[in-house]
Design a protein around this motif. Structure first.
Motif, short mmCIF file in Angstrom:
data_model
loop_
_atom_site.label_atom_id
_atom_site.label_comp_id
_atom_site.label_asym_id
_atom_site.label_seq_id
_atom_site.Cartn_x
_atom_site.Cartn_y
_atom_site.Cartn_z
N ASN A 296 0.88 -1.21 0.04
CA ASN A 296 0.06 0.06 0.06
C ASN A 296 0.95 1.40 0.04
OD1 ASN A 296 -2.36 -1.35 0.14
ND2 ASN A 296 -2.46 -1.66 2.16
N GLN A 297 1.85 1.16 0.84
CA GLN A 297 2.97 2.37 0.74
C GLN A 297 3.36 2.55 -0.85
OE1 GLN A 297 5.93 1.58 3.78
NE2 GLN A 297 4.43 1.76 5.44
N ILE A 298 3.96 1.48 -1.28
CA ILE A 298 4.48 1.49 -2.76
C ILE A 298 3.28 2.24 -3.55
CG2 ILE A 298 5.35 0.50 -4.69
CD1 ILE A 298 6.75 -1.36 -2.54
N CYS A 299 2.13 1.82 -3.64
CA CYS A 299 1.12 2.14 -4.33
C CYS A 299 0.95 3.70 -3.94
CB CYS A 299 -0.14 1.55 -4.29
SG CYS A 299 0.11 -0.37 -4.77
N GLY A 300 0.80 3.91 -2.88
CA GLY A 300 0.67 5.49 -2.52
C GLY A 300 1.63 6.42 -2.87
N LEU A 301 2.81 5.97 -2.91
CA LEU A 301 4.04 6.71 -3.39
C LEU A 301 3.92 6.87 -4.80
CD1 LEU A 301 7.09 5.08 -1.25
CD2 LEU A 301 5.79 7.52 -1.14
N VAL A 302 3.63 5.86 -5.64
CA VAL A 302 3.49 5.94 -6.92
C VAL A 302 2.41 6.98 -7.22
CG1 VAL A 302 3.08 4.59 -9.12
CG2 VAL A 302 4.37 4.04 -7.55
N SER A 303 1.11 6.78 -6.69
CA SER A 303 0.19 7.62 -7.17
C SER A 303 0.31 8.98 -6.77
CB SER A 303 -1.09 7.07 -6.10
OG SER A 303 -1.58 5.71 -6.54
N GLY A 304 0.87 9.40 -5.55
CA GLY A 304 1.41 10.78 -5.15
C GLY A 304 2.24 11.28 -6.24
N LEU A 305 3.16 10.54 -6.66
CA LEU A 305 4.01 10.75 -7.71
C LEU A 305 3.34 11.21 -8.92
CD1 LEU A 305 7.02 11.24 -8.60
CD2 LEU A 305 7.22 8.91 -9.10
N ILE A 306 2.45 10.44 -9.44
CA ILE A 306 1.75 10.58 -10.48
C ILE A 306 0.70 11.99 -10.41
CG2 ILE A 306 -0.30 9.66 -11.95
CD1 ILE A 306 1.22 6.93 -11.72
N ARG A 307 0.04 12.04 -9.49
CA ARG A 307 -0.63 13.20 -9.30
C ARG A 307 0.17 14.51 -9.00
NH1 ARG A 307 -2.16 12.16 -4.47
NH2 ARG A 307 -3.63 10.64 -4.93
N THR A 308 1.39 14.43 -8.71
CA THR A 308 2.32 15.71 -8.71
C THR A 308 2.64 16.06 -10.01
OG1 THR A 308 2.85 14.92 -6.20
CG2 THR A 308 4.29 16.53 -7.48
N THR A 309 3.34 15.00 -10.71
CA THR A 309 3.66 15.22 -12.15
C THR A 309 2.54 15.58 -13.01
OG1 THR A 309 3.28 12.78 -12.66
CG2 THR A 309 5.62 13.74 -11.94
N GLU A 311 -0.15 17.48 -12.28
CA GLU A 311 -0.26 18.86 -11.95
C GLU A 311 0.55 19.83 -12.54
OE1 GLU A 311 -0.65 19.03 -7.77
OE2 GLU A 311 -2.51 18.11 -7.62
N LYS A 312 1.99 19.32 -12.44
CA LYS A 312 3.06 19.99 -13.13
C LYS A 312 3.25 20.07 -14.57
CE LYS A 312 6.00 19.73 -8.78
NZ LYS A 312 7.32 19.26 -8.39
#
Length: 710
Positions: A296-309, A311-312
């Motif tokens: 779950n942590q890995i999926c959360g990190l990847v989801s946050g990374l995708i969300r951040t990218t 937006e940018k």
């Protein structure tokens, strides 16, 4: 003496008379411009002369000669001048006193003839004895008057001559002035011509200068135009280079973003395998929570990374490398978990064998005991359920729900080779191309025009029919791999649910074009529809409708997922975001049950028509309401397909609406807190408005027949 006295009296009377007071001058005829004072002086001198002794005027001789000459000419024109001289001439000359010649002077020195006559008269006067001839005074006066008349005539003649001279002078002056005027006009005309010539020369010079300046400006303009054209070409080339670089950057970014999405999808699939109960129902209760938490942590990190990218802009190569490392770590977790599960299975197998032996022994003992035991009483909750609404969905609907979930699991198992491929590069490439071919057309669905929507439908239909399609310049077909069709059906259904979860939740109008395409695909390929329902029920259990119950041993995070919440890094999504996602999916479902693909088979039945929507409405009204969720579901469902249900079921639908207003809304109010009244208030207003108008309005964004002509 008396006669002299009478003369003086007469003269005095004449002097005092009106005529005597007039000024008189013997030279008036010669010069008419004599002043008045001079005239008065002459009259006075004449009066003084009357007092003096009588004597002849020195002009009397000349007068008499003139008169006698005129009389002789009138009497006998043939006589000579000497014979015509009258006697009174000599007599009058004798009357001239001797001293009068000395005291008199000729009237003008310019006339020599008159001077000679005066000298002659003076000589005659010296010889004649002075005498007073009173009878001749009148004649003398007449002669004087004649003399004056002669002087007047002479003066008139002189005046005439002078006038002629003046006229000649005037004519000469006029002629001279005319000549001067002509010369002046000629000079002025000459000057005008010269000025005109000068002005023309100046204008020609100015025109030449202006023309030269214009030519110079034209040359400068051409030069500047050349420079500007060069700059424009350079700018256009620079812009094209920038556009090309931007296009390449976007393509690379999109490729990296697709790579991130594929990695995220693989991570989520791998994370599902970490679930302790996922496809391992016979496993012993072993502790796999560490693997689950890390997954779950890995999926959360990847989801946050995708969300951040997202937006940018587009992700960088470092972001892709990070997600690939996360994928490798997830694969390592799966490998470790599988090793632990294998060990646990072996241990379980050993224990099962021991238990089997133990149960065999106990069974033998029980047969020997031959004792009877009473049957346990069956507990039923029917009485309790009759007192209120149900808390569970009907068994038939739950069986249907379970069948759909089993079908989805079978589909996943059917493409396990292509889904879990790691080493085979060719299979991985086919998998990526098939996934793009299935998901990209769904992302292109919009309400721009019917022709665009038909193009998307044809792409999806051709892909599912085994025909080759073009995707990003590559030809893709499900026949490239034996499991390609199952993989495409699963990914396509999953993409439709995600589109409803994301796109429809933000843009409600987009539910109708997505629904009409899915309805057409569902009619031609029913397996896609079944897998879509399985995904929809798993993401939104309220579309069954189904309220999952918490079971003992189930973690809170897992139970939240069962309810439809997204949980990342042990954090549950906010309620507003959850309601928005549920709203998007239920709106998509409500649009599907009432729409059909206009170019399909109109004779056949809808694969999932309004009857399913009527069953859903009846089932959810038979369940106890949930705070904030049930009101939102009912409002979205009625807004989208309420008009279609009204036309299909008529009075039964209005009875249901009346039941919602009178009975069900109060039940929702009973379980809703004061901070969750927003959806309930909107539902109440909507139901009241529809019941008052006895009409359900058409949903906003519904596809009209004119849409398909665009």
């Amino acid at each position: 003496m008396e006669s002299w006295q009478l003369r003086f009296d007469t003269l005095e009377a004449l002097r005092l008379s009106s005529k005597g007071r007039l000024s008189y001058c013997s030279h008036w005829q010669e010069d008419e411009a004599v002043p008045h004072s001079r005239r008065m002086f002459s009259l006075k001198a004449a009066l003084d002369g009357c007092v003096a002794p009588v004597e002849l005027s020195p002009y009397c001789g000349w007068v008499l000669d003139s008169l006698s000459g005129q009389a002789a000419q009138e009497a006998s024109p043939s006589s000579t001048p000497e014979q015509s001289t009258p006697l009174p001439k000599r007599a009058s000359a004798e009357k001239i006193p001797p001293g009068s010649h000395r005291s008199s002077s000729p009237p003008s020195s310019t006339e020599p003839s008159e001077t000679k006559e005066n000298d002659h008269l003076s000589l005659l006067s010296q010889e004649v004895v002075p005498a007073v001839l009173s009878s001749k005074v009148a004649k003398v006066e007449g002669c004087i008057r004649m003399y004056e008349e002669m002087h007047r005539l002479k003066a008139k003649e002189r005046l005439r001559q002078r006038q002629e001279e003046q006229e000649q002078m005037v004519r000469a002056a006029y002629a001279q002035a005319s000549e001067q005027l002509k010369r002046f006009d000629e000079l002025r005309e000459l000057k005008r011509h010269q000025e005109f010539q000068e002005l023309q020369e100046v204008m020609e010079k100015s025109s030449k200068e202006a023309q030269g300046q214009q030519e110079k400006l034209k040359e400068e303009h051409r030069h500047r135009a050349k420079i500007l054209n060069l700059k424009l070409r350079e700018a256009e080339q620079q812009r094209q280079r920038q556009e090309e670089l931007e296009r390449l950057r976007k393509e690379e970014g999109q490729e990296r973003l697709r790579r991130l999405y594929s990695i995220q999808e693989e991570l989520l699939q791998l994370n599902q395998q970490i679930d302790p109960n996922y496809r391992h129902k016979d496993l012993p209760r072993i502790d796999l929570s560490a693997y689950s938490n890390r997954g779950n942590q890995i999926c959360g990190l990847v989801s946050g990374l995708i969300r951040t990218t997202s937006e940018k802009g587009f992700p960088t190569q470092a972001d892709v490398a990070s997600t690939e490392r996360a994928l490798q770590e997830m694969r390592g977790l799966i490998s470790s978990m599988q090793q632990e599960i294998t060990a646990a299975l072996e241990e379980k197998k050993r224990k099962d064998e021991e238990e089997k032996k133990q149960k065999q022994k106990e069974l033998e003992k029980k047969e020997q005991m031959n004792s009877q035991t009473p049957a346990p009483a069956q507990q039923s909750g029917e009485k309790q359920q009759k007192e209120g609404l149900k808390v569970k969905t009907e068994e038939s609907i739950m069986q249907w729900y379970q069948q759909l979930q089993d079908a989805a699991e079978q589909c996943v198992a059917a493409f396990s080779e292509i889904g879990n491929c790691k080493s085979n590069t060719e299979v991985k490439k086919i998998k990526t191309n098939l996934q793009k071919a299935a998901t990209i057309p769904v992302s292109q669905i919009s309400s721009i025009s019917g022709s665009k929507l038909r193009e998307v439908f044809d792409k999806i239909n051709n892909l599912l029919s085994g025909k080759p399609v073009q995707t990003e310049g590559q030809t893709v077909s499900v026949t490239q791999h034996p499991q390609g069709l199952e993989f495409v059906c699963y990914k396509l259904a999953e993409k439709f649910v995600k589109h409803g979860e994301g796109e429809v939740s933000f843009h409600h109008d987009s539910a109708f074009p997505i629904a009409v395409v899915l309805s057409g695909i569902w009619e031609l390929h029913p397996r896609v529809g079944d897998i879509f329902l399985a995904h929809l029920h798993k993401k939104c259990p309220y579309s069954v409708p189904f309220y999952p119950a918490w079971k003992e041993g189930t973690s809170m995070e897992e139970y939240q997922r069962m309810l439809g919440y997204e949980v990342h890094d042990s954090k549950v999504e906010e309620q507003d975001h959850f309601l928005k996602r549920m709203s998007g999916m239920i709106r998509l479902y409500a649009a599907i049950i009432q729409l059909r693909w206009p170019y399909g088979n109109k004779q056949g039945a809808h694969p999932h028509g309004l009857s399913y929507g009527w069953r859903w409405l009846a089932q959810i009204l038979n369940l106890e309401p949930l705070a904030d969720v049930t009101a939102m579901l009912l409002l979205d469902f009625l807004e989208v397909c309420g008009n279609a249900l009204m036309k299909q079921y008529g009075i039964q639908f209005w009875k249901t609406m009346f039941f919602i207003q009178k009975s069900y809304i109060p039940r929702i109010e009973a379980v809703t807190s004061s901070g969750q009244m927003g959806c309930l208030s909107r539902l109440k207003n909507f139901v009241q408005k529809c019941l008052r108008a006895e009409e359900i309005p058409l949903p906003k964004g519904i596809l009209t027949p004119s849409f398909w002509r665009t």
